[in-house]
Design an enzyme around this catalytic site. Structure first.
Site, PDB file in Angstrom:
ATOM      1  N   ASN A   1       0.870  -1.178   0.000  1.00  0.00           N
ATOM      2  CA  ASN A   1       0.000   0.000   0.000  1.00  0.00           C
ATOM      3  C   ASN A   1       0.907   1.229   0.000  1.00  0.00           C
ATOM      4  O   ASN A   1       1.510   1.551   1.017  1.00  0.00           O
ATOM      5  CB  ASN A   1      -0.891  -0.051   1.244  1.00  0.00           C
ATOM      6  CG  ASN A   1      -1.695   1.211   1.434  1.00  0.00           C
ATOM      7  OD1 ASN A   1      -1.788   2.047   0.532  1.00  0.00           O
ATOM      8  ND2 ASN A   1      -2.289   1.356   2.609  1.00  0.00           N
TER       9      ASN A   1
ATOM     10  N   LYS B   1       0.149   4.309  -0.308  1.00  0.00           N
ATOM     11  CA  LYS B   1      -0.445   5.520   0.291  1.00  0.00           C
ATOM     12  C   LYS B   1      -0.184   6.728  -0.615  1.00  0.00           C
ATOM     13  O   LYS B   1      -0.174   6.581  -1.828  1.00  0.00           O
ATOM     14  CB  LYS B   1       0.079   5.702   1.721  1.00  0.00           C
ATOM     15  CG  LYS B   1      -0.103   4.425   2.543  1.00  0.00           C
ATOM     16  CD  LYS B   1       0.142   4.583   4.012  1.00  0.00           C
ATOM     17  CE  LYS B   1      -0.071   3.244   4.705  1.00  0.00           C
ATOM     18  NZ  LYS B   1       0.121   3.317   6.154  1.00  0.00           N
TER      19      LYS B   1
ATOM     20  N   GLU C   1      -6.622   4.720   7.985  1.00  0.00           N
ATOM     21  CA  GLU C   1      -6.390   6.152   7.723  1.00  0.00           C
ATOM     22  C   GLU C   1      -7.625   6.785   7.099  1.00  0.00           C
ATOM     23  O   GLU C   1      -7.928   7.951   7.325  1.00  0.00           O
ATOM     24  CB  GLU C   1      -5.150   6.325   6.828  1.00  0.00           C
ATOM     25  CG  GLU C   1      -3.878   6.072   7.629  1.00  0.00           C
ATOM     26  CD  GLU C   1      -2.722   5.498   6.841  1.00  0.00           C
ATOM     27  OE1 GLU C   1      -2.734   5.556   5.590  1.00  0.00           O
ATOM     28  OE2 GLU C   1      -1.790   4.969   7.481  1.00  0.00           O
TER      29      GLU C   1
ATOM     30  N   GLY D   1       2.753   2.057  10.782  1.00  0.00           N
ATOM     31  CA  GLY D   1       3.741   3.121  10.632  1.00  0.00           C
ATOM     32  C   GLY D   1       4.477   3.472  11.918  1.00  0.00           C
ATOM     33  O   GLY D   1       5.166   4.487  11.995  1.00  0.00           O
TER      34      GLY D   1
ATOM     35  N   SER E   1       3.562  -2.325  10.297  1.00  0.00           N
ATOM     36  CA  SER E   1       5.012  -2.433  10.497  1.00  0.00           C
ATOM     37  C   SER E   1       5.569  -3.812  10.114  1.00  0.00           C
ATOM     38  O   SER E   1       6.456  -4.333  10.802  1.00  0.00           O
ATOM     39  CB  SER E   1       5.393  -2.058  11.935  1.00  0.00           C
ATOM     40  OG  SER E   1       5.035  -0.712  12.197  1.00  0.00           O
TER      41      SER E   1
HETATM   42  P1  PGA Z   1       3.008   0.122   7.612  1.00  0.00           P
HETATM   43  O1  PGA Z   1       1.526   0.387   7.022  1.00  0.00           O
HETATM   44  O2  PGA Z   1       3.508  -1.139   7.003  1.00  0.00           O
HETATM   45  O3  PGA Z   1       3.810   1.344   7.193  1.00  0.00           O
HETATM   46  O4  PGA Z   1       2.861   0.017   9.098  1.00  0.00           O
HETATM   47  C1  PGA Z   1       0.630  -0.661   6.833  1.00  0.00           C
HETATM   48  C2  PGA Z   1      -0.658  -0.170   6.249  1.00  0.00           C
HETATM   49  O5  PGA Z   1      -1.114   0.932   6.614  1.00  0.00           O
HETATM   50  O6  PGA Z   1      -1.273  -0.840   5.396  1.00  0.00           O
END
Ligand code: PGA
Length: 253
Positions: free
Chosen positions: A12, A14, A100, A176, A216
């Site tokens: 993803n 984003k 989000e 994140g 993460s």
């Molecule tokens: P991250 O995000 O791997 O940066 O923690 C995961 C996600 O939001 O799908």
């Protein structure tokens, strides 16, 4: 991981990457996963990069996802994108209800449900995100929250449609932050979700359902997570933005 279910690793991206940057990233990923045949590989770039990327991934084993869509066919919804527009660009999957979107853009279990039903009606495969906040986990309410999100998301979705769904369990406190749920913590919620789906549908649907973990995930922790029986893949944010780390994730042992 259960050998009956095909693993699915999705990146993803984003709100990251211009078209040029996105094409470069996906070209490197495609090269690195060229021989990866036993799992699904998906990238979810920003909308603007999709037309550029589609040419790069043609004839590769990479599937394309959008990060969001609207539930109506068309009309006066400034700034929104429809399922048909995504299909027109070559998308196969759509991420729905990412935390989000729930946190910053007012998405609710109700809008998530409408989007899922629209995606299914139009032939897109939904990747549906659920996950509890840190405060909810600390209050001992993780299961309750997940159950509410799962039941709300799939209202009116048939057993046949359920077979097209991927669920991503993403504890909000792990996204994140560098704090991953332990493999046991994640597996416990995955098994809980599978149990709820079994009760609401049937054993076949539940056994076939792929549940990704997200939050993460890195090349260093993916194998321990994937070793758990109810974890069928990963939805990856930060570590999907670098070709080496995403390729390492996809090619987990
Ligand atoms: P991250 O995000 O791997 O940066 O923690 C995961 C996600 O939001 O799908």
């Amino acid at each position: 991981m259960n050998p009956k279910r095909r693993p699915i690793i999705a990146g993803n991206w984003k709100m990251n990457k211009t078209t040029v940057e996105a094409c470069e990233l996906v070209r490197k990923i495609a090269y690195a996963v060229i021989n990866t045949k036993d799992r699904d590989v998906v990238v979810a770039p920003p909308f603007t990069a999709i037309p550029g990327i589609i040419d790069v991934i043609r004839d590769t084993n990479i599937g394309l996802a959008a990060q969001n869509m609207h539930w109506e066919d068309k009309g006066a919804f400034t700034g929104e994108i429809s399922a048909e527009m995504l299909l027109d660009l070559g998308c196969k999957y759509v991420i729905i209800g990412h935390s989000e979107r729930r946190q910053y853009f007012g998405e609710t279990d109700g809008t998530v449900n409408k989007k899922i039903r629209q995606a299914l009606n139009k032939g897109l495969l939904p990747i549906v995100c659920v996950g509890e906040l840190l405060s909810e986990r600390e209050a001992g309410k993780a299961n309750e929250v997940i159950e509410r999100q799962v039941m709300g998301a799939f209202k009116g979705v048939t057993a046949a449609e359920m077979q097209k769904i991927v669920i991503a369990y993403e504890p909000v406190w792990a996204i994140g932050t560098g704090k991953t749920a332990t493999p046991d913590q994640a597996n416990e919620i995955h098994a809980f979700i599978r149990g709820k789906v079994k009760a609401a549908y049937n054993a076949d649907v539940a056994e076939g359902l792929r549940i990704q973990y997200g939050g993460s995930v890195t090349p260093d922790n993916v194998s321990q997570l994937m070793a758990k029986p109810d974890i069928d893949g990963a939805l990856v944010g930060g570590a999907s933005l670098k070709p080496e780390s995403f390729a390492a994730l996809v090619n987990f042992k």
